[in-house]
Design a protein around this motif. Structure first.
Motif, PDB file in Angstrom:
ATOM      1  N   ARG A 132       0.821  -1.194   0.000  1.00 42.64           N
ATOM      2  CA  ARG A 132       0.000   0.000   0.000  1.00 42.64           C
ATOM      3  C   ARG A 132       0.865   1.258   0.000  1.00 42.64           C
ATOM      4  NH1 ARG A 132      -4.425   1.045   3.985  1.00 42.64           N
ATOM      5  NH2 ARG A 132      -3.129   0.275   5.676  1.00 42.64           N
ATOM      6  N   LEU A 135       1.527   4.343   1.651  1.00 39.21           N
ATOM      7  CA  LEU A 135       1.251   4.924   2.967  1.00 39.21           C
ATOM      8  C   LEU A 135       2.293   5.991   3.270  1.00 39.21           C
ATOM      9  CD1 LEU A 135       0.675   1.531   4.788  1.00 39.21           C
ATOM     10  CD2 LEU A 135      -1.069   3.305   4.499  1.00 39.21           C
ATOM     11  N   PRO A 136       2.000   6.870   4.220  1.00 42.32           N
ATOM     12  CA  PRO A 136       3.027   7.866   4.582  1.00 42.32           C
ATOM     13  C   PRO A 136       4.321   7.156   4.964  1.00 42.32           C
ATOM     14  CG  PRO A 136       0.938   8.374   5.659  1.00 42.32           C
ATOM     15  CD  PRO A 136       0.774   7.035   4.999  1.00 42.32           C
ATOM     16  N   GLU A 146       6.756   7.809   6.764  1.00 40.35           N
ATOM     17  CA  GLU A 146       7.199   7.834   8.169  1.00 40.35           C
ATOM     18  C   GLU A 146       6.379   6.928   9.083  1.00 40.35           C
ATOM     19  OE1 GLU A 146       7.111  11.974   9.026  1.00 40.35           O
ATOM     20  OE2 GLU A 146       4.922  12.130   9.032  1.00 40.35           O
ATOM     21  N   THR A 147       5.323   6.308   8.528  1.00 40.11           N
ATOM     22  CA  THR A 147       4.536   5.402   9.381  1.00 40.11           C
ATOM     23  C   THR A 147       4.917   3.932   9.190  1.00 40.11           C
ATOM     24  OG1 THR A 147       2.738   5.079   7.763  1.00 40.11           O
ATOM     25  CG2 THR A 147       2.531   6.953   9.281  1.00 40.11           C
ATOM     26  N   SER A 200       6.674   2.029  12.140  1.00 35.14           N
ATOM     27  CA  SER A 200       5.752   1.842  13.263  1.00 35.14           C
ATOM     28  C   SER A 200       4.753   0.733  12.983  1.00 35.14           C
ATOM     29  CB  SER A 200       5.000   3.141  13.557  1.00 35.14           C
ATOM     30  OG  SER A 200       5.905   4.166  13.938  1.00 35.14           O
ATOM     31  N   LEU A 201       4.261   0.679  11.765  1.00 36.07           N
ATOM     32  CA  LEU A 201       3.295  -0.361  11.409  1.00 36.07           C
ATOM     33  C   LEU A 201       3.932  -1.745  11.481  1.00 36.07           C
ATOM     34  CD1 LEU A 201       1.582   1.403   8.356  1.00 36.07           C
ATOM     35  CD2 LEU A 201       0.598   1.041  10.636  1.00 36.07           C
ATOM     36  N   ARG A 238      -0.584  -7.528   7.047  1.00 39.81           N
ATOM     37  CA  ARG A 238      -1.916  -6.962   6.804  1.00 39.81           C
ATOM     38  C   ARG A 238      -1.882  -5.445   6.773  1.00 39.81           C
ATOM     39  NH1 ARG A 238      -7.071  -9.809   9.430  1.00 39.81           N
ATOM     40  NH2 ARG A 238      -6.740 -11.951   8.771  1.00 39.81           N
ATOM     41  N   ALA A 239      -1.008  -4.865   7.620  1.00 41.50           N
ATOM     42  CA  ALA A 239      -0.969  -3.401   7.715  1.00 41.50           C
ATOM     43  C   ALA A 239      -0.483  -2.758   6.425  1.00 41.50           C
ATOM     44  CB  ALA A 239      -0.071  -2.971   8.874  1.00 41.50           C
ATOM     45  N   SER A 244       0.092  -4.537   3.238  1.00 34.77           N
ATOM     46  CA  SER A 244      -0.175  -5.205   1.965  1.00 34.77           C
ATOM     47  C   SER A 244      -1.472  -4.717   1.314  1.00 34.77           C
ATOM     48  CB  SER A 244      -0.259  -6.714   2.203  1.00 34.77           C
ATOM     49  OG  SER A 244      -0.722  -7.358   1.031  1.00 34.77           O
ATOM     50  N   THR A 245      -1.473  -4.713  -0.012  1.00 37.49           N
ATOM     51  CA  THR A 245      -2.705  -4.349  -0.712  1.00 37.49           C
ATOM     52  C   THR A 245      -3.693  -5.509  -0.713  1.00 37.49           C
ATOM     53  OG1 THR A 245      -1.609  -4.979  -2.779  1.00 37.49           O
ATOM     54  CG2 THR A 245      -1.691  -2.625  -2.246  1.00 37.49           C
TER      55      THR A 245
END
Lengths: 208, 208
Positions: B156, B158-159, B161-162, B165-166, B200-201, B203-204
């Motif tokens: 995915r 995503l920002p 910088e996250t 953390s994910l 899960r966090a 992956s598309t």
DNA sequence: GTCATATTAGAATAATATTCTAGAATTGTA
DNA sequence: TACAATTCTAGAATATTATTCTAATATGAC
């Protein structure tokens, strides 16, 4: 600073107690000198108080730190309680939990930094019991909601002890990074990302 | 104690340097008294050394703590490097990262507890720069892999910088809880749970 | 071997936490 | 209100701990 930086929610005019002034001063000295760098003398002077008063209220340095930590934890829990209680679905509950956390840290950066710095010390202090209690208080109702979700098939069946980590772990990690200047975006600005991640982690149908 | 508790990977017979003995002693004293409770005098005595030697090598107490922290961080990174380098797909890379983390903490509980306790102090010390560098070293190659995954549509968008953390947030949170006796299952025993959550966090198609 | 540098030692000092005694304020009670 | 009991405050005295300093000893280069 928001009003939450005064440890107890007193009315505007009410003169804060000496105890509260000491707690306020501790936060201020922590902000300036760090947890290890802040001294009893600094705090006492900033509060216009005395070491006697200090030790009367808190016993010792560790006691002061633990008292401050637990008071901030109460504030953190109290402020997200309304949002969590208002949630009716598991997904809303997850959002309330994650958003409450990100929002509190974003608006109380100094307090949050203190809590992260002091947590491991508090966890090994004589106040460790109170900490565990408050954690149960925080996650207990949530785990109940999730349990019904598991029974209805909406929430995955996962080891109970991993739930809290899956839900708030990424948020906590990001908040720590933000407070250490390793990332720049305010935690609350990533609410959707972290809510989505939490939901994907525990939901049986992660992409609704 | 595993061999990793000796800060430098010396051969079995090689007499460790005075510096290394001091670092070893610091870990031992931390284990017994906590970060705040351990004193220079305790460490010196445990290492059969002198305060002069101590201050020669580390400058001050903060320097000792930072040196120990950075050395442990190096060990942690080095030990998961092989696993990460061997990974060819994004999913394998994620597994290597998460498993490496959980495995290291599980097998070095005292060292891990020290790192969690000392991190915020190191982050605000004069060694903060080294810490940031090593973090880049750790997550840099990983972010590159993820970037190609984003371009190919597997990961995915995503920002940036996250991401870290994910991926490691839940694992880190759980490890802290384990080291504070809030949960009982060894971190590495939940590898599948945390790898799955990380995947899960980001992956598309979270459920392959 | 000798000089330069790195390392070790431990006494001396400085910084800080904690204790202790006395007094002031507050609260409860008649 | 008076009075006792209790809580709270003050700050000097003490104890603990970190740090500095000077000298001695080892180590390595030439």
């Amino acid at each position: 600073m928001t009003d939450a930086s005064s440890p107890s929610a007193t009315s505007v005019q009410a003169p804060r107690s000496s105890r509260d002034k000491l707690l306020d001063s501790a936060i201020a000295c922590f902000d300036e000198h760090g947890l290890t760098g802040m001294t009893i003398e600094q705090i006492r002077r900033h509060a216009n108080s005395s070491v006697g008063s200090m030790y009367h209220h808190f016993g010792n340095r560790e006691g002061l730190i633990a008292a401050l930590f637990l008071q901030l934890l109460d504030d953190q829990i109290a402020r997200s309680r309304a949002e969590i209680d208002a949630a009716t679905t598991p997904r809303q509950t997850v959002r309330a939990l994650v958003h409450g956390y990100l929002d509190w840290v974003t608006h109380h950066p100094v307090e949050a930094r203190f809590m992260y710095a002091a947590r491991s010390e508090v966890a090994t202090s004589s106040s460790a019991g109170s900490l565990k209690e408050k954690n149960k208080q925080r996650f207990g109702p949530l785990l109940a909601v999730l349990k019904t979700g598991v029974e209805s098939g909406d929430i995955r069946s996962l080891p109970r002890e991993t739930f809290a980590s899956l839900l708030v772990g990424p948020s906590e990690n990001y908040c720590r990074a933000w407070l250490s200047d390793r990332v720049s975006g305010a935690p609350v600005d990533h609410t959707d990302v972290f809510v989505e991640a939490a939901w994907r982690a525990i939901s049986t149908s992660p992409i609704d």
